[in-house]
Design a protein around this motif. Structure first.
Motif, PDB file in Angstrom:
ATOM      1  N   GLU A 146       0.447 -18.388 -10.352  1.00 47.50           N
ATOM      2  CA  GLU A 146      -0.011 -18.581  -8.974  1.00 47.50           C
ATOM      3  C   GLU A 146       1.127 -18.917  -8.016  1.00 47.50           C
ATOM      4  OE1 GLU A 146      -3.435 -20.902  -6.373  1.00 47.50           O
ATOM      5  OE2 GLU A 146      -3.501 -21.014  -8.552  1.00 47.50           O
ATOM      6  N   ALA A 147       2.112 -19.686  -8.468  1.00 51.41           N
ATOM      7  CA  ALA A 147       3.224 -20.075  -7.601  1.00 51.41           C
ATOM      8  C   ALA A 147       4.052 -18.872  -7.143  1.00 51.41           C
ATOM      9  CB  ALA A 147       4.126 -21.075  -8.323  1.00 51.41           C
ATOM     10  N   GLU A 148       3.977 -17.759  -7.871  1.00 55.89           N
ATOM     11  CA  GLU A 148       4.752 -16.564  -7.532  1.00 55.89           C
ATOM     12  C   GLU A 148       3.983 -15.556  -6.692  1.00 55.89           C
ATOM     13  OE1 GLU A 148       7.153 -14.706 -10.720  1.00 55.89           O
ATOM     14  OE2 GLU A 148       6.140 -16.164 -12.004  1.00 55.89           O
ATOM     15  N   THR A 149       2.751 -15.861  -6.320  1.00 53.87           N
ATOM     16  CA  THR A 149       1.887 -14.879  -5.658  1.00 53.87           C
ATOM     17  C   THR A 149       2.512 -14.327  -4.386  1.00 53.87           C
ATOM     18  OG1 THR A 149      -0.080 -15.954  -6.573  1.00 53.87           O
ATOM     19  CG2 THR A 149      -0.418 -14.469  -4.719  1.00 53.87           C
ATOM     20  N   THR A 150       3.013 -15.162  -3.516  1.00 57.58           N
ATOM     21  CA  THR A 150       3.568 -14.701  -2.239  1.00 57.58           C
ATOM     22  C   THR A 150       4.758 -13.778  -2.462  1.00 57.58           C
ATOM     23  OG1 THR A 150       2.784 -16.694  -1.122  1.00 57.58           O
ATOM     24  CG2 THR A 150       4.541 -15.452  -0.021  1.00 57.58           C
ATOM     25  N   ALA A 151       5.674 -14.167  -3.337  1.00 53.14           N
ATOM     26  CA  ALA A 151       6.853 -13.332  -3.620  1.00 53.14           C
ATOM     27  C   ALA A 151       6.443 -12.015  -4.273  1.00 53.14           C
ATOM     28  CB  ALA A 151       7.831 -14.087  -4.510  1.00 53.14           C
ATOM     29  N   ALA A 152       5.476 -12.081  -5.176  1.00 52.96           N
ATOM     30  CA  ALA A 152       5.026 -10.865  -5.857  1.00 52.96           C
ATOM     31  C   ALA A 152       4.379  -9.899  -4.871  1.00 52.96           C
ATOM     32  CB  ALA A 152       4.060 -11.217  -6.981  1.00 52.96           C
ATOM     33  N   LEU A 153       3.584 -10.417  -3.950  1.00 53.37           N
ATOM     34  CA  LEU A 153       2.949  -9.550  -2.959  1.00 53.37           C
ATOM     35  C   LEU A 153       3.986  -8.909  -2.036  1.00 53.37           C
ATOM     36  CD1 LEU A 153      -0.231 -11.652  -2.167  1.00 53.37           C
ATOM     37  CD2 LEU A 153      -0.163  -9.382  -3.250  1.00 53.37           C
ATOM     38  N   LYS A 154       5.054  -9.620  -1.741  1.00 50.56           N
ATOM     39  CA  LYS A 154       6.148  -9.034  -0.961  1.00 50.56           C
ATOM     40  C   LYS A 154       6.750  -7.853  -1.724  1.00 50.56           C
ATOM     41  CE  LYS A 154      10.556 -10.175   1.180  1.00 50.56           C
ATOM     42  NZ  LYS A 154      11.605 -11.177   1.338  1.00 50.56           N
ATOM     43  N   ASP A 155       6.932  -8.014  -3.034  1.00 48.56           N
ATOM     44  CA  ASP A 155       7.459  -6.930  -3.863  1.00 48.56           C
ATOM     45  C   ASP A 155       6.480  -5.757  -3.928  1.00 48.56           C
ATOM     46  OD1 ASP A 155       9.753  -8.413  -4.337  1.00 48.56           O
ATOM     47  OD2 ASP A 155       9.059  -9.171  -6.286  1.00 48.56           O
ATOM     48  N   VAL A 156       5.196  -6.045  -4.029  1.00 49.50           N
ATOM     49  CA  VAL A 156       4.189  -4.984  -4.055  1.00 49.50           C
ATOM     50  C   VAL A 156       4.204  -4.222  -2.731  1.00 49.50           C
ATOM     51  CG1 VAL A 156       1.692  -4.525  -4.111  1.00 49.50           C
ATOM     52  CG2 VAL A 156       2.722  -6.063  -5.811  1.00 49.50           C
ATOM     53  N   ARG A 157       4.330  -4.931  -1.620  1.00 48.73           N
ATOM     54  CA  ARG A 157       4.406  -4.261  -0.312  1.00 48.73           C
ATOM     55  C   ARG A 157       5.620  -3.333  -0.242  1.00 48.73           C
ATOM     56  NH1 ARG A 157       2.161  -9.149   1.166  1.00 48.73           N
ATOM     57  NH2 ARG A 157       0.269  -8.961   2.430  1.00 48.73           N
ATOM     58  N   ALA A 158       6.740  -3.777  -0.813  1.00 45.98           N
ATOM     59  CA  ALA A 158       7.952  -2.952  -0.816  1.00 45.98           C
ATOM     60  C   ALA A 158       7.746  -1.688  -1.653  1.00 45.98           C
ATOM     61  CB  ALA A 158       9.137  -3.756  -1.345  1.00 45.98           C
ATOM     62  N   VAL A 159       7.067  -1.810  -2.775  1.00 43.67           N
ATOM     63  CA  VAL A 159       6.773  -0.640  -3.608  1.00 43.67           C
ATOM     64  C   VAL A 159       5.881   0.323  -2.835  1.00 43.67           C
ATOM     65  CG1 VAL A 159       5.550   0.128  -5.693  1.00 43.67           C
ATOM     66  CG2 VAL A 159       7.150  -1.797  -5.819  1.00 43.67           C
ATOM     67  N   LEU A 160       4.843  -0.192  -2.194  1.00 42.26           N
ATOM     68  CA  LEU A 160       3.961   0.660  -1.396  1.00 42.26           C
ATOM     69  C   LEU A 160       4.736   1.366  -0.282  1.00 42.26           C
ATOM     70  CD1 LEU A 160       0.814  -1.627  -1.188  1.00 42.26           C
ATOM     71  CD2 LEU A 160       0.899   0.655  -2.216  1.00 42.26           C
ATOM     72  N   ALA A 161       5.626   0.646   0.370  1.00 46.09           N
ATOM     73  CA  ALA A 161       6.424   1.241   1.448  1.00 46.09           C
ATOM     74  C   ALA A 161       7.255   2.402   0.909  1.00 46.09           C
ATOM     75  CB  ALA A 161       7.326   0.190   2.089  1.00 46.09           C
ATOM     76  N   GLY A 162       7.728   2.289  -0.334  1.00 44.16           N
ATOM     77  CA  GLY A 162       8.480   3.375  -0.955  1.00 44.16           C
ATOM     78  C   GLY A 162       7.660   4.635  -1.156  1.00 44.16           C
ATOM     79  N   PHE A 163       6.352   4.497  -1.154  1.00 43.92           N
ATOM     80  CA  PHE A 163       5.461   5.657  -1.254  1.00 43.92           C
ATOM     81  C   PHE A 163       4.950   6.101   0.114  1.00 43.92           C
ATOM     82  CE2 PHE A 163       4.696   3.605  -5.485  1.00 43.92           C
ATOM     83  CZ  PHE A 163       5.347   4.577  -6.231  1.00 43.92           C
ATOM     84  N   GLY A 164       5.501   5.515   1.178  1.00 42.51           N
ATOM     85  CA  GLY A 164       5.070   5.884   2.520  1.00 42.51           C
ATOM     86  C   GLY A 164       3.787   5.208   2.954  1.00 42.51           C
ATOM     87  N   ILE A 165       3.421   4.129   2.273  1.00 40.98           N
ATOM     88  CA  ILE A 165       2.196   3.392   2.587  1.00 40.98           C
ATOM     89  C   ILE A 165       2.576   2.170   3.422  1.00 40.98           C
ATOM     90  CG2 ILE A 165       0.206   2.156   1.640  1.00 40.98           C
ATOM     91  CD1 ILE A 165       0.168   5.050   0.730  1.00 40.98           C
ATOM     92  N   GLY A 166       2.036   2.104   4.634  1.00 40.92           N
ATOM     93  CA  GLY A 166       2.337   0.986   5.514  1.00 40.92           C
ATOM     94  C   GLY A 166       1.204  -0.023   5.569  1.00 40.92           C
ATOM     95  N   SER A 167       1.438  -1.102   6.267  1.00 45.31           N
ATOM     96  CA  SER A 167       0.436  -2.163   6.359  1.00 45.31           C
ATOM     97  C   SER A 167      -0.854  -1.663   7.012  1.00 45.31           C
ATOM     98  CB  SER A 167       0.993  -3.376   7.114  1.00 45.31           C
ATOM     99  OG  SER A 167       1.369  -2.995   8.424  1.00 45.31           O
ATOM    100  N   GLU A 168      -0.747  -0.651   7.874  1.00 49.61           N
ATOM    101  CA  GLU A 168      -1.944  -0.109   8.522  1.00 49.61           C
ATOM    102  C   GLU A 168      -2.857   0.627   7.532  1.00 49.61           C
ATOM    103  OE1 GLU A 168       1.212   3.037   8.555  1.00 49.61           O
ATOM    104  OE2 GLU A 168       1.175   0.882   8.985  1.00 49.61           O
ATOM    105  N   ASP A 169      -2.334   0.978   6.363  1.00 56.19           N
ATOM    106  CA  ASP A 169      -3.120   1.677   5.344  1.00 56.19           C
ATOM    107  C   ASP A 169      -3.819   0.722   4.376  1.00 56.19           C
ATOM    108  OD1 ASP A 169      -2.243   4.260   6.237  1.00 56.19           O
ATOM    109  OD2 ASP A 169      -0.326   3.851   5.249  1.00 56.19           O
ATOM    110  N   LEU A 170      -3.431  -0.551   4.400  1.00 54.83           N
ATOM    111  CA  LEU A 170      -3.995  -1.523   3.457  1.00 54.83           C
ATOM    112  C   LEU A 170      -5.464  -1.781   3.768  1.00 54.83           C
ATOM    113  CD1 LEU A 170      -1.107  -4.148   3.218  1.00 54.83           C
ATOM    114  CD2 LEU A 170      -1.610  -2.249   1.670  1.00 54.83           C
TER     115      LEU A 170
END
Length: 192
Positions: A146-170
């Motif tokens: 649980e303590a890593e959730t925020t950092a992990a979600l940042k990494d997941v967002r970066a992976v999504l961005a690499g596929f051309g997926i932006g925050s507007e698609d979430l």
């Protein structure tokens, strides 16, 4: 463990699939998900989920029992997840019904799963189609304390961005909600 996960609508599924195919070998599977609750709906009211999932793939069939506790990250909907494999799907369903749980909804998901390392984490990316719901979705998740959730979600967002997926698609829309809404629009009557 927390399933740090984000889900997005995919506007160019073939392009995303090609990129994922470059990263890992796809596991093509069909999930049959059945969600349960108590008769009073108290699991849903507590933001909890109880599911039996039977997965059919080229490697055979397996069934898992999953309990998801209440959301720990409101922006993503990430939840603690407890999952175990069960040998007999029908027995799992019978046990839950015998304990007083009732089936809320059941539906099929068609998935292409990819496991790969990114940003120092084991990631699972899943391209999802639900026959009753319009569109293709991409889920990217990693399991963390649980303590890593925020950092992990940042990494997941970066992976999504690499596929051309932006925050507007979430999206935080659930498949259960989308299927239920579609069935209500089409006049589907639940067997319960």
């Amino acid at each position: 463990m927390i399933e740090a996960e984000l889900k997005a609508r995919v506007h160019a599924p073939e392009q995303v699939m090609r990129r994922l195919d470059e990263l890992a070998v796809a596991r093509v599977e069909v999930y049959r998900d059945t969600y349960y609750d108590r008769p009073d709906g108290s699991l849903e009211k507590a933001d909890q989920e109880l599911r039996v999932r039977t997965v059919h793939g080229t490697g055979g069939t397996r069934t898992v029992l999953t309990f998801k506790d209440a959301t720990v990250d409101e922006s993503s909907g990430s939840k603690p997840e407890y999952e175990t494999r069960v040998e007999d799907a029908e027995a799992a369903h019978a046990i839950l019904r015998s304990l007083g749980h009732v089936e809320v909804i059941a539906f099929e998901k068609r998935c292409r799963n990819y496991e790969f390392q990114a940003r120092g984490r084991l990631m699972l990316a899943t391209l999802v189609r639900v026959p009753e719901v319009d569109g293709t979705f991409l889920e990217v998740e990693t399991l963390v304390d649980e303590a890593e959730t925020t950092a992990a979600l940042k990494d997941v967002r970066a992976v999504l961005a690499g596929f051309g997926i932006g925050s507007e698609d979430l999206t935080r829309d659930t498949y259960t909600g989308a299927v239920a809404a579609q069935r209500a629009r089409s006049g589907f009557i639940s067997p319960e």
